[in-house]
Motif scaffolding. Structure first.
Motif, PDB file in Angstrom:
ATOM      1  N   UNK A  81       6.370  28.632  79.898  1.00 12.44           N
ATOM      2  CA  UNK A  81       6.317  30.091  79.864  1.00 12.44           C
ATOM      3  C   UNK A  81       7.667  30.663  80.235  1.00 12.44           C
ATOM      4  N   UNK A  82       8.100  31.643  79.455  1.00  9.62           N
ATOM      5  CA  UNK A  82       9.275  32.439  79.783  1.00  9.62           C
ATOM      6  C   UNK A  82       8.790  33.880  79.858  1.00  9.62           C
ATOM      7  N   UNK A  83       8.904  34.480  81.018  1.00  8.19           N
ATOM      8  CA  UNK A  83       8.362  35.820  81.227  1.00  8.19           C
ATOM      9  C   UNK A  83       9.490  36.777  81.561  1.00  8.19           C
ATOM     10  N   UNK A  84       9.738  37.698  80.629  1.00  9.81           N
ATOM     11  CA  UNK A  84      10.796  38.687  80.834  1.00  9.81           C
ATOM     12  C   UNK A  84      10.255  39.908  81.575  1.00  9.81           C
ATOM     13  N   UNK A  85      11.131  40.552  82.296  1.00 11.73           N
ATOM     14  CA  UNK A  85      10.793  41.801  82.970  1.00 11.73           C
ATOM     15  C   UNK A  85      12.064  42.621  83.149  1.00 11.73           C
ATOM     16  N   UNK A  86      11.879  43.906  83.472  1.00 19.26           N
ATOM     17  CA  UNK A  86      13.020  44.756  83.775  1.00 19.26           C
ATOM     18  C   UNK A  86      13.407  45.726  82.677  1.00 19.26           C
ATOM     19  N   UNK A  87      12.758  45.645  81.531  1.00 14.36           N
ATOM     20  CA  UNK A  87      13.073  46.588  80.468  1.00 14.36           C
ATOM     21  C   UNK A  87      12.553  47.972  80.780  1.00 14.36           C
TER      22      UNK A  87
END
Length: 117
Positions: free
Chosen positions: A3-9
């Motif tokens: 899993x690669x989970x992006x955040x901060x957008x």
């Protein structure tokens, strides 16, 4: 399971800053080159910035001097600090993990960045 989970957008005004994070699990993070890509509407996905397992970095010409990629192997996380944002930076930003020697390549689900007044 990788899993690669992006955040901060999010939404930011021109000239503003955002910091994207990508938390990885299911991989031996320190062995992977990590990258941030983006895709604007009706455009192809493009490389924004990348960092090797050894810490070497490269950037798209359009973001040099404004964006900084970094990694924290202890936290299995890669970051993209984005400063002096422009409307043309508006896109969905994707995190990528690659271990080229073993043909391993993974993508996150993406996070929207919108630069608008």
């Amino acid at each position: 399971q990788v899993q690669l989970v992006e955040s901060g957008g999010g939404l930011v005004q021109p000239g503003g800053s955002l910091r994207l994070s990508c938390a990885a699990s299911g991989i031996i993070f320190r062995l992977y080159a990590m990258g941030w890509y983006r895709q604007a509407p009706e455009k192809q996905r493009e490389l924004v910035a990348a960092i090797t397992s050894g810490g070497s970095t490269n950037y798209a010409d359009s973001v040099k001097g404004r964006f900084t990629i970094s990694r924290d192997d202890a936290k299995n996380t890669v970051y993209l600090q984005m400063n002096s944002l422009k409307p043309e930076d508006t896109a969905v930003y994707y995190c990528n993990a690659e271990w080229r020697s073993f043909s391993r390549n993974y993508w996150g689900q993406g996070t929207q960045v919108t630069v608008s007044s």
